[in-house]
Write an enzyme that holds these catalytic residues in place. Structure first.
Site, PDB file in Angstrom:
ATOM      1  N   PRO A 189       2.901  60.571  19.451  1.00  0.00           N
ATOM      2  CG  PRO A 189       4.001  60.099  17.449  1.00  0.00           C
ATOM      3  CD  PRO A 189       2.657  60.066  18.093  1.00  0.00           C
TER       4      PRO A 189
ATOM      5  CG  HIS B 147      19.625  66.775  22.981  1.00  0.00           C
ATOM      6  ND1 HIS B 147      18.892  66.820  21.830  1.00  0.00           N
ATOM      7  CD2 HIS B 147      20.894  66.496  22.597  1.00  0.00           C
ATOM      8  CE1 HIS B 147      19.672  66.581  20.800  1.00  0.00           C
ATOM      9  NE2 HIS B 147      20.884  66.362  21.232  1.00  0.00           N
TER      10      HIS B 147
ATOM     11  CE1 TYR C 271       9.568  66.648  24.174  1.00  0.00           C
ATOM     12  CE2 TYR C 271      11.765  66.469  25.124  1.00  0.00           C
ATOM     13  CZ  TYR C 271      10.899  66.307  24.049  1.00  0.00           C
ATOM     14  OH  TYR C 271      11.364  65.798  22.866  1.00  0.00           O
TER      15      TYR C 271
ATOM     16  CE  LYS D 139       6.641  63.044  28.529  1.00  0.00           C
ATOM     17  NZ  LYS D 139       7.997  63.138  29.008  1.00  0.00           N
TER      18      LYS D 139
ATOM     19  CE1 TYR E 278      10.190  68.126  20.342  1.00  0.00           C
ATOM     20  CE2 TYR E 278       8.199  67.187  19.405  1.00  0.00           C
ATOM     21  CZ  TYR E 278       9.315  67.070  20.206  1.00  0.00           C
ATOM     22  OH  TYR E 278       9.552  65.891  20.873  1.00  0.00           O
TER      23      TYR E 278
HETATM   24  P1  FAD Z   1       6.018  47.255  21.868  1.00  0.00           P
HETATM   25  O1  FAD Z   1       7.308  47.953  21.667  1.00  0.00           O
HETATM   26  O2  FAD Z   1       4.983  47.357  20.793  1.00  0.00           O
HETATM   27  O3  FAD Z   1       6.363  45.725  22.138  1.00  0.00           O
HETATM   28  C1  FAD Z   1       5.377  44.698  22.111  1.00  0.00           C
HETATM   29  C2  FAD Z   1       6.032  43.419  21.645  1.00  0.00           C
HETATM   30  O4  FAD Z   1       5.078  42.376  21.691  1.00  0.00           O
HETATM   31  C3  FAD Z   1       6.521  43.502  20.207  1.00  0.00           C
HETATM   32  O5  FAD Z   1       7.857  43.068  20.133  1.00  0.00           O
HETATM   33  C4  FAD Z   1       5.569  42.577  19.439  1.00  0.00           C
HETATM   34  O6  FAD Z   1       6.201  41.942  18.335  1.00  0.00           O
HETATM   35  C5  FAD Z   1       5.196  41.582  20.529  1.00  0.00           C
HETATM   36  N1  FAD Z   1       3.903  40.923  20.314  1.00  0.00           N
HETATM   37  C6  FAD Z   1       2.764  41.417  19.790  1.00  0.00           C
HETATM   38  N2  FAD Z   1       1.801  40.489  19.774  1.00  0.00           N
HETATM   39  C7  FAD Z   1       2.344  39.366  20.302  1.00  0.00           C
HETATM   40  C8  FAD Z   1       1.828  38.057  20.543  1.00  0.00           C
HETATM   41  N3  FAD Z   1       0.577  37.726  20.239  1.00  0.00           N
HETATM   42  N4  FAD Z   1       2.652  37.151  21.089  1.00  0.00           N
HETATM   43  C9  FAD Z   1       3.949  37.466  21.406  1.00  0.00           C
HETATM   44  N5  FAD Z   1       4.479  38.674  21.198  1.00  0.00           N
HETATM   45  C10 FAD Z   1       3.679  39.622  20.645  1.00  0.00           C
HETATM   46  N6  FAD Z   1       7.996  56.708  22.743  1.00  0.00           N
HETATM   47  C11 FAD Z   1       8.834  57.478  23.486  1.00  0.00           C
HETATM   48  O7  FAD Z   1       8.880  57.301  24.713  1.00  0.00           O
HETATM   49  N7  FAD Z   1       9.653  58.426  22.919  1.00  0.00           N
HETATM   50  C12 FAD Z   1       9.644  58.657  21.571  1.00  0.00           C
HETATM   51  O8  FAD Z   1      10.442  59.469  21.087  1.00  0.00           O
HETATM   52  C13 FAD Z   1       8.731  57.887  20.757  1.00  0.00           C
HETATM   53  N8  FAD Z   1       8.696  58.041  19.415  1.00  0.00           N
HETATM   54  C14 FAD Z   1       7.911  57.197  18.654  1.00  0.00           C
HETATM   55  C15 FAD Z   1       7.923  57.350  17.284  1.00  0.00           C
HETATM   56  C16 FAD Z   1       7.145  56.517  16.487  1.00  0.00           C
HETATM   57  C17 FAD Z   1       7.162  56.704  14.991  1.00  0.00           C
HETATM   58  C18 FAD Z   1       6.372  55.477  17.079  1.00  0.00           C
HETATM   59  C19 FAD Z   1       5.557  54.518  16.221  1.00  0.00           C
HETATM   60  C20 FAD Z   1       6.370  55.304  18.456  1.00  0.00           C
HETATM   61  C21 FAD Z   1       7.122  56.167  19.250  1.00  0.00           C
HETATM   62  N9  FAD Z   1       7.139  56.030  20.641  1.00  0.00           N
HETATM   63  C22 FAD Z   1       7.924  56.871  21.398  1.00  0.00           C
HETATM   64  C23 FAD Z   1       6.310  55.014  21.286  1.00  0.00           C
HETATM   65  C24 FAD Z   1       7.102  53.748  21.667  1.00  0.00           C
HETATM   66  O9  FAD Z   1       7.793  53.260  20.545  1.00  0.00           O
HETATM   67  C25 FAD Z   1       6.144  52.691  22.248  1.00  0.00           C
HETATM   68  O10 FAD Z   1       5.323  53.295  23.211  1.00  0.00           O
HETATM   69  C26 FAD Z   1       6.905  51.515  22.875  1.00  0.00           C
HETATM   70  O11 FAD Z   1       7.409  50.679  21.866  1.00  0.00           O
HETATM   71  C27 FAD Z   1       6.011  50.676  23.817  1.00  0.00           C
HETATM   72  O12 FAD Z   1       6.700  49.543  24.276  1.00  0.00           O
HETATM   73  P2  FAD Z   1       5.922  48.191  24.607  1.00  0.00           P
HETATM   74  O13 FAD Z   1       6.963  47.247  25.070  1.00  0.00           O
HETATM   75  O14 FAD Z   1       4.759  48.484  25.450  1.00  0.00           O
HETATM   76  O15 FAD Z   1       5.300  47.729  23.207  1.00  0.00           O
HETATM   77  C1  PHB Z   2      12.348  60.361  17.628  1.00  0.00           C
HETATM   78  O1  PHB Z   2      13.540  60.718  17.674  1.00  0.00           O
HETATM   79  O2  PHB Z   2      12.002  59.323  17.040  1.00  0.00           O
HETATM   80  C2  PHB Z   2      11.308  61.199  18.274  1.00  0.00           C
HETATM   81  C3  PHB Z   2      11.697  62.320  18.988  1.00  0.00           C
HETATM   82  C4  PHB Z   2      10.723  63.111  19.589  1.00  0.00           C
HETATM   83  C5  PHB Z   2       9.389  62.769  19.472  1.00  0.00           C
HETATM   84  C6  PHB Z   2       9.008  61.638  18.772  1.00  0.00           C
HETATM   85  C7  PHB Z   2       9.971  60.842  18.160  1.00  0.00           C
HETATM   86  O3  PHB Z   2       8.451  63.565  20.040  1.00  0.00           O
END
Ligand code: FAD
Ligand code: PHB
Length: 392
Positions: free
Chosen positions: A294, A74, A386, A298, A202
């Site tokens: 979110p 995009h 962004y 990021k 948005y």
């Molecule tokens: P996580 O993905 O949370 O991974 C952590 C892992 O550790 C998990 O698999 C969990 O099961 C495991 N774990 C937990 N505790 C333990 C334990 N004790 N022992 C072993 N394993 C364990 N980010 C963006 O960049 N762009 C977006 O568009 C965006 N949209 C989002 C929309 C929503 C609705 C949400 C909820 C989040 C969004 N995010 C977005 C944020 C993004 O999803 C997270 O920042 C990302 O998942 C972080 O990755 P991570 O690997 O740090 O953590």
């Molecule tokens: C998504 O597609 O899940 C999404 C897109 C943009 C955002 C957050 C989530 O700012």
């Protein structure tokens, strides 16, 4: 008998999986421990937007193939307010940079498949994980698997276990915590319906924020601002669609397509950071160390940036014994983390109905939106953040 590896990684989210892959490319061995089952991790619907830098890294890791065939590039986003859409031309404003629409669970699937295909260690469904020994030079991770207690001895522990993990609490007493909870959350749905828009929308509306995103030509992802304590059971599909129609409505008769809701849930919204992101030989990365609302898309991108720095620091240390990058890890990460925190807070504040905001604050939001959509300088500020700043 204890298992021995160089880097013990807790968590198989984007942070843990990307770290393991980068370490493997540098010839450094690791073991990943994940609390959940493989299917659960691969199906968890979360982020959808990859910054250019994240997509470039996946390419450089040799993992960009499916992203290129199934992801969508995009070049802009829309800001909608006073029932009108205004396009922010991201690529025009940033020298051609863009974003990728490619679901987090697809990134995770690609990473897991590559790891297992290479015969590397990734243990699912472990429990009772605890970390110790990181203040000295023999860190250990204890855990249970199939009812048996096991142990990993390693040089370094990477806490990539997300916001609810065990690594941050193990060192929290020594950390400064910054926490800001917003008085609202997002109700998100995944629907089997072609997106009603070519680029993300948005929306600032008097009933609350709304976001139209997508996953593919057949799948739409939509969010509306809601009470963070509300129960999803209170939201029938009809009620959700009615609310979406009200908030996305425009003066020019734009139509929102409806379809079957495949998934729905409510996520609270917070800004959270711990400082520093390390103690002894334990390093935190991703959501374990920081959460952003979110609205700026990021969280995943920040997690990937952290582990890129951690992998480079560990590689330098293993190759030459030089620990300067490891010592500087937290400071190097936090510079970007705070920039991204500010951007995410700013987008959130500009677009949501703020709990007790009076009409004065609502008018300020509209003045800000008018400025961002009419001044090239202001639009460029939004655009460069962004798509992801390059040098922070
Ligand atoms: P996580 O993905 O949370 O991974 C952590 C892992 O550790 C998990 O698999 C969990 O099961 C495991 N774990 C937990 N505790 C333990 C334990 N004790 N022992 C072993 N394993 C364990 N980010 C963006 O960049 N762009 C977006 O568009 C965006 N949209 C989002 C929309 C929503 C609705 C949400 C909820 C989040 C969004 N995010 C977005 C944020 C993004 O999803 C997270 O920042 C990302 O998942 C972080 O990755 P991570 O690997 O740090 O953590
Ligand atoms: C998504 O597609 O899940 C999404 C897109 C943009 C955002 C957050 C989530 O700012």
């Amino acid at each position: 008998m204890a298992l021995r590896t160089q880097v013990g990684i807790v968590g198989a989210g984007p942070a843990g999986l990307v770290l393991a892959h980068l370490l493997d490319q540098a010839g450094i061995e690791s073991v990943i421990l994940e609390a959940r089952a493989r299917e659960y991790v691969e199906e968890r619907v979360r982020a959808g937007v990859l910054e250019q830098g994240t997509a470039d890294l996946l390419d450089a890791m040799g993992l960009g193939e499916r992203m290129h065939s199934e992801g969508i590039v995009h070049h802009g986003i829309y800001l909608r307010f006073r029932r009108e859409s205004h396009r922010i031309p991201l690529s025009d404003l940033t020298g051609g940079r863009a974003i990728w629409i490619y679901g987090q669970q697809e990134v995770v699937k690609d990473l897991i498949e590559a790891r297992l295909a290479a015969g590397q260690q990734l243990l699912f469904e472990v429990s009772d994980v605890s970390v110790s020994g990181f203040d000295g030079d023999s860190p250990r991770i204890r855990f249970s698997r199939n009812g048996e207690s096991e142990e990993i001895e390693c040089d370094v522990i990477a806490g990539c276990d997300g916001f609810h993990g065990v690594c941050r609490p193990a060192i929290e007493s020594a950390l400064t915590v910054y926490n800001h909870e917003y008085p609202f959350g997002w109700l998100g749905i995944l629907a089997r319906v072609p997106p009603s828009t070519d680029e993300l929308v948005y929306t600032n509306h008097e009933r609350g924020f709304a976001l139209h995103s997508l996953r593919s030509p057949e799948l739409s992802r939509l969010y509306i601002q809601c009470d963070p304590h509300d129960d999803i059971a209170n939201w029938s599909d009809d009620r959700i669609w009615d609310e979406m129609h009200a908030r996305f409505a425009t003066n020019d008769g734009w139509e929102l397509n409806e379809g079957p809701v495949l998934e729905k849930g409510i996520t609270p919204m917070r800004s959270f950071i711990v400082q520093p992101m390390q103690r002894g030989r334990l390093y935190l990365a991703g959501d374990a160390a920081h959460i952003v609302p979110p609205t700026g898309a990021k969280g995943l991108n920040l997690a990937v940036h952290d582990v890129k720095l951690l992998a480079a620091a560990l590689t330098r240390w293993y190759e030459s014994g030089d620990s300067s990058l490891l010592e500087a890890y937290s400071d190097a990460c936090l510079r970007r983390v705070w920039r991204v925190q500010h951007f995410s807070w700013w987008m959130t504040s500009m677009l949501h109905r703020l709990g007790d905001a009076d009409d004065f604050e609502n008018q300020l939001q509209l003045a800000q939106l008018d400025y961002v959509t009419s001044s090239r300088a202001a639009a460029t500020t939004l655009a460069e953040n962004y798509v992801g700043l390059e040098d922070v």
